[in-house]
Design an enzyme around this catalytic site. Structure first.
Site, PDB file in Angstrom:
ATOM      1  CD  GLU A  36      -2.844   1.248   2.352  1.00 31.44           C
ATOM      2  OE1 GLU A  36      -2.823   0.358   3.227  1.00 31.44           O
ATOM      3  OE2 GLU A  36      -3.590   2.238   2.383  1.00 31.44           O
ATOM      4  NE  ARG A 273       3.594  -7.940  10.441  1.00 28.49           N
ATOM      5  CZ  ARG A 273       3.036  -7.177   9.515  1.00 28.49           C
ATOM      6  NH1 ARG A 273       2.081  -7.646   8.742  1.00 28.49           N
ATOM      7  NH2 ARG A 273       3.439  -5.942   9.343  1.00 28.49           N
ATOM      8  CE  LYS A 283       2.917   0.123   4.960  1.00 29.38           C
ATOM      9  NZ  LYS A 283       2.409  -0.085   3.595  1.00 29.38           N
TER      10      LYS A 283
END
Ligand code: ATP
Ligand code: MG
Length: 573
Positions: A36, A273, A283
């Site tokens: 994104e 992850r 982020k």
């Protein structure tokens, strides 16, 4: 702590090989990396990048870069540009660049078909009311009062939403699935919401409704012909919905209407992850650090971003080798920051030229040496292929203050009056004769005699001493700023702590030191060399100090280095 894996197929590669064997998707392999564009890439993303691009490369498939740009509120072209640049720098090549926004027309068309088929409805409740009705994993949710409104009304309202006639937050389009499903994601998930407050960075004001992740992601994969949609474990619970939306799409449309071959279908797979100690891997939190000036920017060398690691002096090969070492599993874990540092040391050990830099300088005057000469030194001792450099040698040298002691104990083997012999690296053997001090008793100058027959590389150069010290010739030395970094956070897992993560920052994560570096580094005060449009970082090992890289703050009269890593390996102990 995750186990460091053997170099065998990872579990995703095993699945891929089996799928090829079974002819799933005709044995075709297509992946995508779907960031994104709402922040810069971090090393967690690199784990996904290595998987997505790696699988495609290994099995003769393709990997596309797809920007998941479905939320104009947080997204920006600045992020699109940095993401493409970082992937390029890491050395990966995408087949195509796509955007989820490329599919807004198709997704809207599909949403209309869902409404017509009675599979979606417009809900006028607030976000809070919808959340209240969701139920719990053990208790069914409650149906919205708008759940059974007629198809015609749903169509009319959804079109009004898109025309911008409805205020943001007043209505959403929800899939009509099952309010009692044990998987909460099936309890009439939101497919579309209204966003009128922000233009989209690509489509401008064309859209007033935007698709949600669950509706957009799988369909985008489908439209593109993705075969393996690889993501992280938090999406495991979304997978049934991913499959549901594709199944339902195939009930209300035909593959050829979307330009997709009849037997093409994406499947989702998940891995763990990456989390690293003493940092944050989100982020949102990184953006906060940047916005509040707690770091110098996304590329602050303390940040776990790709551009931060790059500025810190990490190489693409070191980063990729780190990802290779940690491997892919199905269990969440935490990787020690020491392993990352260990990997960059291993990488630079073989490639970074050695140079002298004196951090706490004191002047050394050689009593019986006059004039000057040029000494040729190997860039890395023992690796001849890496060439040599020239160092000026003369009567006055900078040495480390700690390499001299006026009254030294027996086990001090460096410079001290009283007969100890010490070699100046790549040059002569010397013996200290005394020193000068200022009014406060600080040593200002050290004096020594040189054995003129002991020069390295000559017959007399073979004589051994108990220690070798570094030096930089005074008249040719360059003043440089060295930025010494430490862990960004003071605690191992800042995300697990209660309270404000910003209060856990390490107050000593940056120390600035002025040092004297050898004249050969004057070259670095020029514009960096570009290769394929990318500035090339120059890495060095400052002898006895650590690995350093030239910082882009360097100008024609100010040389700045970042310490990439110290020499000591904390990981092994
Ligand atoms: P963040 O939580 O930092 O905002 P994100 O998951 O929202 O990250 P995306 O841009 O959506 O960021 O991620 C793109 C891809 O990178 C996704 O497939 C995601 O699973 C993967 N990814 C993100 N963070 C990590 C991580 N820490 N380790 C491995 N893969 C990650
Ligand atoms: Mg995300």
């Amino acid at each position: 702590m995750d186990e460091v894996q053997e170099k065998s197929l990872n579990f995703i590669e095993q699945i891929v090989e089996k799928n090829i064997e079974e002819g799933v998707n005709d044995g075709r392999i297509q992946t995508r990396f779907p960031p994104e564009p709402n922040g810069y890439l971090h090393i967690g993303h690199v784990k996904a990048i290595c998987m997505d691009f790696g699988v495609a490369e290994k099995y003769n498939g393709i990997c596309n870069l797809r920007f998941d740009d479905t939320n104009p509120v947080k997204e920006d072209v600045e992020y699109v540009d940095s993401i493409t640049q970082d992937i390029h720098w890491l050395g990966f090549k995408w087949a195509n660049i796509f955007y989820a926004s490329d599919y807004f027309d198709k997704l809207y068309d599909l949403a209309i078909r869902f409404i017509k088929a009675g599979k979606a409805y417009v809900d006028e409740q607030t976000a809070e009311q919808i959340a209240e009705q969701k139920g719990t994993p053990t208790e069914p949710g409650k149906a919205s009062p708008y759940r059974d409104r007629p198809v015609e009304e749903n169509l009319r309202l959804f079109e009004a939403m898109q025309r911008g006639e409805i205020e943001e937050g007043k209505m959403v389009l929800r899939a009509k699935i099952d309010m009692a499903n044990p998987n909460m994601h099936f309890r009439d998930p939101i497919m579309y919401r209204i966003i009128t407050s922000h233009p989209h960075h690509r489509t401008g004001r064309k859209w007033n409704v935007y698709p949600m992740y669950d509706f957009a992601h799988g369909q985008s994969d489908y439209f593109e012909g993705v075969t393996h949609s690889i993501c992280t474990l938090e999406f495991v619970v979304h997978r049934p919905l991913y499959d549901y939306f594709i199944d339902e799409m195939l009930k209300v449309s035909k593959p050829e209407e979307w330009g997709v071959p009849a037997n093409s279908r994406p499947h989702q797979f998940e891995f763990n992850r990456l989390n690293i100690t003493y940092t944050v891997m989100s982020k949102r939190k990184m953006l906060q650090l940047v916005k509040e000036g707690l770091v110098r920017g996304w590329d602050d060398p303390r940040m776990p971003t790709v551009c931060g690691l790059r500025r810190r002096g990490y190489t693409p090969s070191a980063i990729r080798s780190f990802i290779d070492k940690i491997g892919y599993t199905k269990v969440e874990g935490m990787i020690d920051l020491g392993l990352l540092e260990h990997t960059v040391r291993e990488d630079l050990k073989e490639t970074a030229p050695r140079v002298c830099a004196i951090f706490d300088p004191v002047r050394l005057v050689l009593n019986n040496y006059e004039g000057s000469e040029t000494i040729t030194a190997q860039n890395i001792d023992g690796i001849e292929a890496l060439g040599t450099r020239e160092m000026l040698f003369g009567k006055e040298l900078w040495i480390e203050r700690g390499d001299f002691m006026e009254d030294a104990p027996k086990d001090f083997f460096r410079l001290s009056p009283g007969g100890r012999e010490v070699r100046l690296k790549n040059a002569y053997i010397i013996q200290a004769t005394g020193c000068d001090k200022d009014a406060d008793g600080n040593i200002t100058t050290v004096y020594a005699n040189v054995d003129l027959n002991s020069k390295s590389g000559t017959e007399g150069g073979n004589r051994k001493t108990k220690s070798t010290i570094n030096w930089v010739e005074c008249s040719s030395a360059v003043d440089a700023e060295a930025r010494l970094y430490d862990r960004l956070f003071a605690c191992e897992d800042p995300s697990a702590e209660e309270g404000d993560f910003r209060e856990l920052l390490n107050p000593d994560s940056l120390k600035i030191v002025n040092c004297k570096v050898e004249g050969s580094l004057r070259n670095e005060m020029h514009a960096p060399v570009l290769k394929e449009g990318i500035a090339q970082e120059n890495h060095y090992q400052f002898l006895k100090q650590g690995y350093f890289v030239v910082d882009p703050d360097t100008t024609a009269d100010h040389l700045v280095f970042n310490r990439t890593a110290s020499l000591k390996d904390n990981w092994k102990k």
